[in-house]
Design a protein around this motif. Structure first.
Motif, mmCIF file in Angstrom:
data_model
loop_
_atom_site.group_PDB
_atom_site.id
_atom_site.type_symbol
_atom_site.label_atom_id
_atom_site.label_comp_id
_atom_site.label_asym_id
_atom_site.label_seq_id
_atom_site.Cartn_x
_atom_site.Cartn_y
_atom_site.Cartn_z
ATOM 1 N N TRP A 1 0.810 -1.214 0.000
ATOM 2 C CA TRP A 1 0.000 0.000 0.000
ATOM 3 C C TRP A 1 0.846 1.268 0.000
ATOM 4 O O TRP A 1 0.438 2.291 -0.541
ATOM 5 C CB TRP A 1 -0.957 -0.011 1.205
ATOM 6 N N TRP A 2 2.036 1.186 0.603
ATOM 7 C CA TRP A 2 2.925 2.350 0.510
ATOM 8 C C TRP A 2 3.396 2.560 -0.941
ATOM 9 O O TRP A 2 3.573 3.687 -1.391
ATOM 10 C CB TRP A 2 4.135 2.175 1.423
ATOM 11 N N LYS A 3 3.586 1.444 -1.635
ATOM 12 C CA LYS A 3 3.967 1.574 -3.055
ATOM 13 C C LYS A 3 2.860 2.277 -3.841
ATOM 14 O O LYS A 3 3.134 3.125 -4.702
ATOM 15 C CB LYS A 3 4.237 0.180 -3.642
ATOM 16 N N ILE A 4 1.620 1.904 -3.532
ATOM 17 C CA ILE A 4 0.502 2.593 -4.196
ATOM 18 C C ILE A 4 0.467 4.067 -3.800
ATOM 19 O O ILE A 4 0.217 4.956 -4.634
ATOM 20 C CB ILE A 4 -0.829 1.897 -3.843
ATOM 21 N N GLY A 5 0.756 4.346 -2.533
ATOM 22 C CA GLY A 5 0.784 5.734 -2.075
ATOM 23 C C GLY A 5 1.858 6.545 -2.764
ATOM 24 O O GLY A 5 1.639 7.718 -3.126
ATOM 25 N N ILE A 6 3.036 5.952 -2.941
ATOM 26 C CA ILE A 6 4.109 6.670 -3.651
ATOM 27 C C ILE A 6 3.697 6.978 -5.089
ATOM 28 O O ILE A 6 3.982 8.064 -5.613
ATOM 29 C CB ILE A 6 5.411 5.830 -3.607
ATOM 30 N N TYR A 7 3.009 6.024 -5.724
ATOM 31 C CA TYR A 7 2.505 6.261 -7.079
ATOM 32 C C TYR A 7 1.542 7.453 -7.082
ATOM 33 O O TYR A 7 1.553 8.283 -7.999
ATOM 34 C CB TYR A 7 1.806 5.000 -7.590
ATOM 35 N N GLY A 8 0.734 7.556 -6.036
ATOM 36 C CA GLY A 8 -0.181 8.699 -5.919
ATOM 37 C C GLY A 8 0.563 10.011 -5.764
ATOM 38 O O GLY A 8 0.191 11.029 -6.364
ATOM 39 N N PHE A 9 1.639 10.021 -4.933
ATOM 40 C CA PHE A 9 2.438 11.239 -4.757
ATOM 41 C C PHE A 9 3.082 11.664 -6.080
ATOM 42 O O PHE A 9 3.171 12.853 -6.396
ATOM 43 C CB PHE A 9 3.508 11.027 -3.689
ATOM 44 N N LEU A 10 3.565 10.673 -6.844
ATOM 45 C CA LEU A 10 4.155 10.990 -8.150
ATOM 46 C C LEU A 10 3.118 11.621 -9.079
ATOM 47 O O LEU A 10 3.423 12.567 -9.828
ATOM 48 C CB LEU A 10 4.742 9.721 -8.790
ATOM 49 N N THR A 11 1.897 11.099 -9.033
ATOM 50 C CA THR A 11 0.818 11.658 -9.864
ATOM 51 C C THR A 11 0.534 13.106 -9.483
ATOM 52 O O THR A 11 0.413 13.983 -10.358
ATOM 53 C CB THR A 11 -0.458 10.819 -9.709
ATOM 54 N N ILE A 12 0.462 13.374 -8.185
ATOM 55 C CA ILE A 12 0.228 14.752 -7.736
ATOM 56 C C ILE A 12 1.392 15.654 -8.141
ATOM 57 O O ILE A 12 1.198 16.800 -8.563
ATOM 58 C CB ILE A 12 0.018 14.781 -6.210
ATOM 59 N N GLY A 13 2.616 15.136 -8.024
ATOM 60 C CA GLY A 13 3.801 15.913 -8.402
ATOM 61 C C GLY A 13 3.786 16.301 -9.873
ATOM 62 O O GLY A 13 4.096 17.454 -10.235
ATOM 63 N N ILE A 14 3.396 15.331 -10.730
ATOM 64 C CA ILE A 14 3.302 15.637 -12.166
ATOM 65 C C ILE A 14 2.299 16.761 -12.403
ATOM 66 O O ILE A 14 2.557 17.711 -13.160
ATOM 67 C CB ILE A 14 2.899 14.372 -12.949
ATOM 68 N N PHE A 15 1.155 16.685 -11.736
ATOM 69 C CA PHE A 15 0.093 17.669 -11.920
ATOM 70 C C PHE A 15 0.560 19.066 -11.494
ATOM 71 O O PHE A 15 0.362 20.050 -12.217
ATOM 72 C CB PHE A 15 -1.140 17.252 -11.108
ATOM 73 N N VAL A 16 1.215 19.156 -10.339
ATOM 74 C CA VAL A 16 1.678 20.458 -9.841
ATOM 75 C C VAL A 16 2.723 21.046 -10.777
ATOM 76 O O VAL A 16 2.690 22.246 -11.113
ATOM 77 C CB VAL A 16 2.234 20.323 -8.414
ATOM 78 N N LEU A 17 3.661 20.208 -11.214
ATOM 79 C CA LEU A 17 4.705 20.690 -12.121
ATOM 80 C C LEU A 17 4.108 21.200 -13.436
ATOM 81 O O LEU A 17 4.542 22.223 -13.983
ATOM 82 C CB LEU A 17 5.710 19.575 -12.403
ATOM 83 N N LEU A 18 3.097 20.489 -13.953
ATOM 84 C CA LEU A 18 2.478 20.899 -15.213
ATOM 85 C C LEU A 18 1.677 22.195 -15.052
ATOM 86 O O LEU A 18 1.632 23.014 -15.972
ATOM 87 C CB LEU A 18 1.578 19.778 -15.739
ATOM 88 N N ILE A 19 1.034 22.371 -13.900
ATOM 89 C CA ILE A 19 0.274 23.608 -13.660
ATOM 90 C C ILE A 19 1.216 24.807 -13.645
ATOM 91 O O ILE A 19 0.950 25.856 -14.255
ATOM 92 C CB ILE A 19 -0.505 23.513 -12.331
#
Length: 1513
Positions: free
Chosen positions: A972-990
């Protein structure tokens, strides 16, 4: 076309000439014409022309031995516009292999290989003929057939609606109940008329391709299950599982990319053909429409800038977006089929991705709405900018004369700055949408497998075999959300642009008159009968005003009207009768007809000025109901006074609701002509006289049908030809302009040339009648243009001739010759209507009609009018004493140094074509426009970092199911890290979105300003030798590409390269063996890119070049009196054929460029097949299920990225060609010298001394000298008259005085090579220009060029006004007070007319000054010169178009106002210069005589005396 063409019998193979253009020649399209699909008639005529045409004696008129040239075979018939009349080197247009190849070869797009597999760059000669199905003429005819039916229905419904609306109570409640009919949609008509079989085939192939593509995850799941079975088989020693190789699944996976792309290329080819036909049909319909609109310059939505935008931008956008729009049909399959498979494995969890997709679409909906409003605003401001830019460049000579380039640049930049704001916001919204869509797939994946694992199973093994294969389905299911912005943008752009096109296409049209007994005169002896006629021109464009501004202006206007009324009353007491017999009426005109003192009824557009306009219609623009949001806000902003008041801020005016009239043409506006009752007997000569603005030109326009008829009847019998007051000369040879596409008759042609006094001109033209004429006749004098136009009318051999003041532009003795030999000679027995101010010829008229304020005040024979008490004697020009008529001496033509005939035969340069790759420095230059270089580097590093996070997230996704990697991190931490990466991509693109918007806005400003600055600083010769369409193409075609698409393509390419490398790294980390396949595949992609890129780049350049002739032809047709002239000669079909031809030439590179993209995709899919084969084989032997699932996902991503990368890289290069073309005009055009060697005080010049010191110059290298050692000195305050026959070099004095041509060779700008279009240095072996010009003893070449021009005032031969207020046109620099402006208006006899307009000085001037007569335009230019208050004033035929009395008043004003100024007057009317201090006689570029009038008249042998004698009867 401007090139001869031998047309073969095979429709797919055409012989074309490659020689520089001659006839239509000055047009760039002439040199680039590539495709001509002849009708059988033209083919036969052209072939026989080459075989049988004899040499023309007219070409041999250069009979001096030293001037003899070998006679050239001439065309027996001028069958094609712009067709050259001499045989030239030919090349053969290749067959269209797509049309001739076997279907199986086309399946693999073999017709592209000859363009790709070559060493030489693709050039125009390599282009094939257009595909038969894509030809513009049949496409347009199919569309027009459907459109005409819908248009008639719409007009009927609109008429019925207006009648119902008028019959109901005038309150909003009742009107709201009525439903206004909607304009028929454009897309439906395009699909039904242009799709043929291609559209359904394309849709079917697209759906099949989609079905095969969405099966890939199912096949990949089969492969993974086989891997799991193989693993169990090995672990259990064969007890469980199976080691059978999954051949079916593997073969499907391997072949799927190639098969899908074969279908994709086939479907898209069908869509591209549909798009090409749709574009041709749209522009063909637009061109057809302009011939049907009456008084187009005054139609609300029909200004030239808007039309050019529709032709260049809107039609192109629709064609480019149609294939993307078609992809919407496949979206349901991408959602439904994956959803079925997901339900099988995920059960009810499939609700999760659907919910997330909906949540993602909600913000996008608002973003799309915002972007839509900004796109509309961008297009609206683009129309404004294009209109002002076009008008500025059309009048560039006046801009140069005034030295106020900065003022005009500021005017253009007003709408541009607003446009930049829309660019910034449009980019921001698009980037924000892209940010949401880019991360939506990761968000959907995260939500879906999180819920699934929480509910059903969190076993990592199950994750690899169940969840990971279904990721492909999730990817396909979410693809509509990721691609939706692109598809919605396509839909949005199509909707906006088709609405704009429909607004123009559904404008009301002129009535078609079918000749019948009802249209012929009641009396067979009459040629024309007008009974109780009332006519009016449409209103000028609107000036939006705030309520406060409107109230203030109304008060001022009322005060001015009262003052004018009092002045008129006083004048009436002093002079009770009109000078043309105000009380003398014919029997059909009421004697006591009341006249309005409050309103001045004057001539109107395009030859005469309008009477008082309706306040509500002129100054209140209508806003389209469907164009709200930012565009409406933009209008409000303009109306609130924040806009430049000289700019027409009307964005997209709605078409008139009245089927028979335009916006602003209701009876609330006073008519231009009233109570017109005229009969013109057959075979008579009728002369129409009157003051400036009295309605002379409007009466001629009424007969040819150019002006709106409010009431009464017009009956005519016979074919009519029309010569407008301002000559309309098209890009052609001299002969081409005279014959005007009629059959060549040698005897008739030679007689026409003789009676129009063109023989002496042909002798001094380097190429005789084969000399090319530039756009608008830039290389001809005013008199030459007038006589060429007159010759065109004579050669047409019609029954009725309407000649609008052709004598004003020629000198006295030429005018008498034309009257004797032409009007009263060859035209004797024809019906001739002559509008004239040359009252000395009135006694030759069979009938005279006098006009004043739009009414006929007297008509009858000359004797009858004199009996009525009208005396013309005081206005007739005669010599001072009656002398016995002497035989006029023939002026011997001095032996002209015969220059290279090729130079004279081609005035228009070829358009430059780069053939190499896009230079690295071009990218650097573009990036530097975004932001300073240091920040650019940091920004690019940020972009790469943001894009690198995406492949990292994909790599981490594979680690979630791995039991050996990162064992200390829970599932589940691996899934959580994947979620953090997704949020990071979104913030960087904004963050990147906001940075991108700021950078693109800055780039738009820098690129446009640099382009505008450099083009405005080009010498006059550049505009003379470059078609206007080619220049405007940079502003209307290339700038929007750079504005809207270039940087987004750049970001996409950078992201794809980072992603592609990232996918190789991801697979290579887990399976180094993969690098043995991945790297060679990457190399193959690069090789394919290297093969395809040169072809694509050059095709894009050829497409841009082919677009210029379309704009040039359109612009030339709608500029000036083009439409009226073409219609009056019945040449609409020939000009349409030419337009179809240049459109066909554009369709070829348009199609090949887009088909080339699919060729690259198809063969990139073959490379993908190799990749999948390697992955499948390596995975079978070396990977477990979790690693292979990631490898398959990465391989699919890799192949998609590879395909897109090739396309987007080439797309980026194609957009960079637009920047490259802009950059060429920014950095490589010849520039005027900016010298500051000497400073002068602000008071310079104080005396006004002007000295020409051995001035000798030519307009450009290769042409003859126009001034040949002219040497004279003018003292300050002298009044110098300049005379001489037409073409003697009078106006040439101005070019060097205003430094339009430099005398110092060191200051001479580079020239544009005629053959290549690239700048070159002048030939050092050719004799350069020489001499000096001094003003107050200062060499003007040492001063700042703008300082020199601002120090000399000019009233040019061709009066030019600009869109804006009357105040702006009089005082361009904005320095004069209103009182001073009104004082000047009184001096030029225009005060009463301007005071009678609703808003006085703030009344609007229509485009090109078309709502004022030619004479009034000259008077306003005269007022502009007075306001300049310069010490040196030059008048170039400044009063040629005004009546004699007004001319006398102007001469009095000159004596009073310019008492201390140095005045140089170039004139044809000798009486206007008889009181000059000295008179200068020019002859063939030499100063023949320069002395006082008394001394010259005293010499019986003087050339000046000969001119005077020619005036005697």
């Amino acid at each position: 076309m401007s090139e001869d063409q031998n047309v073969s019998t095979d429709v797919n193979e055409t012989k074309l000439s490659s020689e520089p253009s001659v006839d239509h020649g000055s047009h760039s399209e002439a040199q680039e014409d590539a495709i001509f699909q002849p009708t059988p008639q033209t083919s036969g005529v052209m072939e026989s022309a080459y075989a049988e045409a004899p040499a023309s004696p007219s070409a041999q008129q250069n009979d001096a031995p030293s001037n003899m040239t070998t006679p050239m075979p001439q065309m027996a018939a001028e069958t094609t516009l712009g067709q050259t009349s001499e045989p030239k080197k030919e090349f053969v247009r290749k067959k269209n292999h797509e049309e001739s190849h076997f279907w199986f070869a086309n399946l693999f797009m073999c017709f592209i290989f000859p363009f790709v597999c070559r060493c030489k760059p693709v050039v125009d000669e390599d282009m094939p003929v257009v595909h038969t199905f894509d030809m513009a003429k049949p496409a347009t005819e199919r569309f027009l057939k459907k459109y005409r039916v819908r248009f008639d229905q719409y007009i009927e419904e609109l008429d019925a609606y207006e009648k119902k609306k008028a019959a109901q109570p005038a309150d909003e409640h009742h009107h709201h109940k009525l439903k206004e009919p909607k304009r028929p949609g454009m897309m439906g008509m395009l699909i039904t008329t242009q799709s043929s079989y291609t559209f359904p085939i394309g849709v079917i192939m697209m759906l099949l391709q989609t079905a095969i593509q969405v099966m890939q995850p199912f096949m990949s799941k089969g492969v993974l299950n086989a891997i799991v079975d193989k693993t169990w088989f090995e672990l259990t020693g064969g007890m469980k599982g199976s080691d059978a190789f999954p051949f079916f699944y593997v073969i499907w996976m391997i072949l799927s990319p190639t098969v899908t792309h074969i279908m994709d290329s086939l479907s898209n080819r069908m869509f591209y053909h549909f798009s090409a036909r749709a574009r041709s049909a749209i522009v063909g319909a637009l061109y057809d429409k302009v011939f049907r609109i009456k008084n187009m310059a005054s139609a609300g939505s029909a200004d030239t800038g808007r039309i050019l935008s529709l032709v260049s931008t809107d039609s192109r956008t629709v064609a480019e977006m149609l294939p993307l729009f078609m992809m919407l049909f496949a979206l349901p399959l991408y959602i439904i089929i994956p959803l079925i498979f997901l339900i099988v494995d995920f059960k009810w969890v499939v609700v999760v991705p659907i919910v997330v997709m909906i949540l993602v679409l909600i913000p996008n909906f608002f973003l799309i709405q915002g972007m839509m409003s900004y796109v509309k605003a961008y297009m609206a401001y683009n129309d404004q900018r294009n209109k002002i830019t076009n008008e500025t460049f059309q009048g560039i000579r006046v801009v140069k004369y005034s030295g106020l380039e900065s003022v005009f640049k500021s005017t253009i930049n007003v709408p541009r700055e607003k446009q930049i704001h829309t660019i910034r916001m449009q980019t921001l919204f698009m980037q924000l949408m892209g940010s949401v869509m880019r991360t939506s797939m990761q968000a959907i994946n995260l939500a879906t497998f999180s819920v699934y694992c929480a509910v059903f199973s969190d076993d990592p093994t199950n994750f690899a075999t169940t969840v990971m294969p279904n990721m492909g389905y999730l990817m396909m299911m979410t693809m509509p959300t990721t691609m939706l912005p692109m598809y919605l943008e396509a839909l949005l752009m199509i909707r906006i642009n088709t609405n704009r096109l429909a607004q123009f296409l559904y404008l009301p049209e002129m009535e078609e008159v079918v000749e019948s007994a009802d249209t012929r005169p009641a009396d067979p002896a009459n040629a024309i009968e007008i009974t109780n006629g009332e006519f009016k021109w449409g209103s000028a464009p609107a000036i939006p005003l705030t309520q406060a501004e409107e109230t203030a202006l109304k008060k001022e206007a009322e005060q001015r009207k009262k003052e004018a009324k009092l002045a008129a009353a006083k004048e009436a007491q002093a002079k009770p009768h009109s000078k043309f017999g105000g009380d003398a009426h014919d029997d059909t005109t009421p004697k006591d007809q009341p006249k309005s003192n409050e309103m001045q009824e004057t001539e109107a557009s395009p030859q005469d000025t309008q009477s008082q306009k309706s306040d509500s219609q002129i100054f209140k623009p209508s806003v389209n109901a469907d164009e709200t949001g930012v565009e409406s806000n933009a209008q409000d902003e303009v109306a609130s006074g924040t806009a430049n008041p000289t700019v027409t801020p009307s964005l997209s005016p709605a078409p008139s609701r009245t089927p028979t009239a335009f916006s602003g043409t209701t009876n609330a506006d006073g008519p231009t002509l009233m109570d017109v009752n005229v009969t013109i007997p057959k075979g008579s000569l009728t002369m129409i006289v009157g003051e400036v603005g009295s309605g002379k030109s409007s009466l001629g326009s009424a007969i040819v049908g150019d002006i709106e008829r409010l009431s009464g009847t017009i009956r005519t019998e016979g074919r009519i030809t029309y010569c407008p007051q301002t000559p309309w000369i098209n890009n052609n040879t001299v002969r081409g302009n005279i014959t005007f596409n009629a059959d060549y008759d040698e005897a008739k042609y030679n007689e026409t040339v003789r009676v129009c006094a063109l023989e002496p001109d042909f002798k001094i033209f380097a190429a005789g009648d084969q000399t090319a004429i530039g756009e608008k006749g830039v290389n001809m004098s005013g008199g030459q243009k007038a006589r060429i136009q007159l010759a065109r009318a004579i050669y047409s051999d019609k029954d009725i001739y309407i000649l609008d003041d052709p004598l004003s532009a020629v000198d006295a003795h030429v005018g008498r010759y034309l009257m004797d030999e032409c009007i009263c000679g060859v035209l004797k027995g024809k019906t001739v209507i002559l509008m004239t101010n040359q009252l000395q010829f009135l006694d030759r008229a069979d009938k005279v009609i006098a006009l004043e304020n739009g009414r006929i005040t007297a008509q009858g024979t000359y004797a009858e009018i004199r009996e009525q008490g009208v005396n013309f004697d005081e206005f007739i020009i005669k010599s001072d004493k009656k002398a016995e008529k002497k035989k006029q001496k023939k002026v011997e033509v001095k032996e002209e140094e015969k220059t290279d005939e090729d130079n004279a035969k081609q005035i228009i340069t070829e358009e430059e074509q780069e053939t190499g790759g896009i230079k690295f420095m071009s990218y650097v230059k573009y990036l530097r426009t975004l932001m300073p270089m240091g920040i650019v580097i940091l920004f690019l590093l940020y972009v790469v970092a943001a894009e690198a996070v995406s492949p990292v997230s994909t790599w981490w996704l594979g680690k979630i199911s791995s039991q050996t990697a990162f064992t200390n991190v829970t599932f589940w931490w691996k899934i959580g890290i994947y979620g953090f990466l997704t949020i990071g991509i979104f913030v960087l693109l904004i963050i990147r979105a906001f940075m991108t918007a700021a950078g693109v806005g800055r780039s738009a400003r820098v690129v446009h300003n640099q382009l505008l600055d450099n083009v405005m600083n080009c010498p006059s010769s550049f505009f003379d030798t470059t078609p206007m369409g080619r220049i405007l193409n940079r502003f209307t075609g290339d700038i929007p590409q750079v504005d809207q698409f270039l940087f987004s393509r750049f970001l996409q390419v950078v992201g794809m390269w980072v992603g592609l490398i990232g996918q190789i790294v991801i697979i290579g980390v887990d399976t180094p063996w993969f690098l043995a396949i991945g790297i060679p595949v990457l190399v193959l992609y690069i090789i394919l890119l290297l093969l395809y890129s040169p072809f694509s780049r050059n095709l894009q350049r050829l497409e841009s070049i082919a677009r210029s002739p379309v704009l040039s032809h359109f612009s030339e047709s709608v500029t000036g009196a083009g439409l009226t002239t073409i219609r009056s000669y019945g040449r609409e079909e020939e000009w349409k054929e030419k337009f179809y031809t240049v459109n066909d030439e554009l369709s070829v590179p348009f199609m090949l460029f887009r088909e080339g993209q699919k060729w690259a995709s198809l063969y990139a899919s073959v490379i993908s097949t190799i990749l999948f084969a390697g992955v499948m084989l390596i995975g079978w032997f070396f990977m477990d299920a979790s690693k292979l699932s990631v490898a398959i996902m990465s391989s699919m991503t890799f192949t998609n990225l590879g395909l897109q990368l090739i396309q987007m890289t080439v797309e980026l290069e194609s957009k960079m060609t637009s920047f490259e073309r802009v950059e060429f005009y920014t950095s490589k055009l010849p520039q005027e010298a900016q010298t500051h060697e000497q400073e002068v005080p602000d008071s310079w010049p104080q005396r006004g001394d002007v000295t020409f010191d051995r001035v000798k110059y030519k307009y450009r290298p290769g042409l003859p000298f126009v001034l040949k050692g002219v040497d004279f000195e003018v003292k300050g305050g002298e009044k110098i008259g300049v005379c001489g026959r037409t073409g003697a070099g009078k106006s040439s004095l101005l070019f060097v005085l205003f430094r339009l041509v430099e005398l110092d060779p060191k200051l001479a700008p580079k020239m544009i090579d005629m053959k290549t279009g690239f700048p070159v240095d002048p030939d050092p072996n050719e004799e350069p220009n020489s001499g000096r010009i001094l003003i107050d003893g200062v060499d003007i070449s040492k001063l700042d060029i703008h300082r020199v021009r601002r120090s000399v005032a000019i009233i040019p031969q061709d009066p030019t006004l600009f869109t804006g207020t009357i105040r702006y046109n009089l005082d361009l620099a904005g320095k004069a007070s209103d009182d001073r402006i009104w004082e000047v208006l009184e001096m030029i006899e225009m005060r009463d007319i301007i005071a009678g307009l609703p808003y006085g000085l703030d009344s609007q001037v229509a485009e090109g000054g078309s709502n004022f007569s030619a004479g009034q335009r000259q008077l306003l230019c005269f007022g502009r010169a007075i306001l300049n208050n310069c010490r040196v004033v030059v008048m170039d035929e400044a009063t040629a178009n005004v009546d004699v009395e007004t001319d006398a008043k102007i001469q009095r004003t000159i004596r009073e106002q310019f008492r201390e100024q140095t005045v140089i007057v170039i004139a044809h009317r000798l009486n206007t210069i008889m009181d000059s201090t000295r008179i200068m006689v020019m002859d063939q570029g030499y100063l023949s005589e320069f002395d006082t009038p008394e001394n010259l008249k005293a010499n019986p042998d003087s050339a000046f005396n000969a001119l005077i004698q020619s005036l005697n009867h």
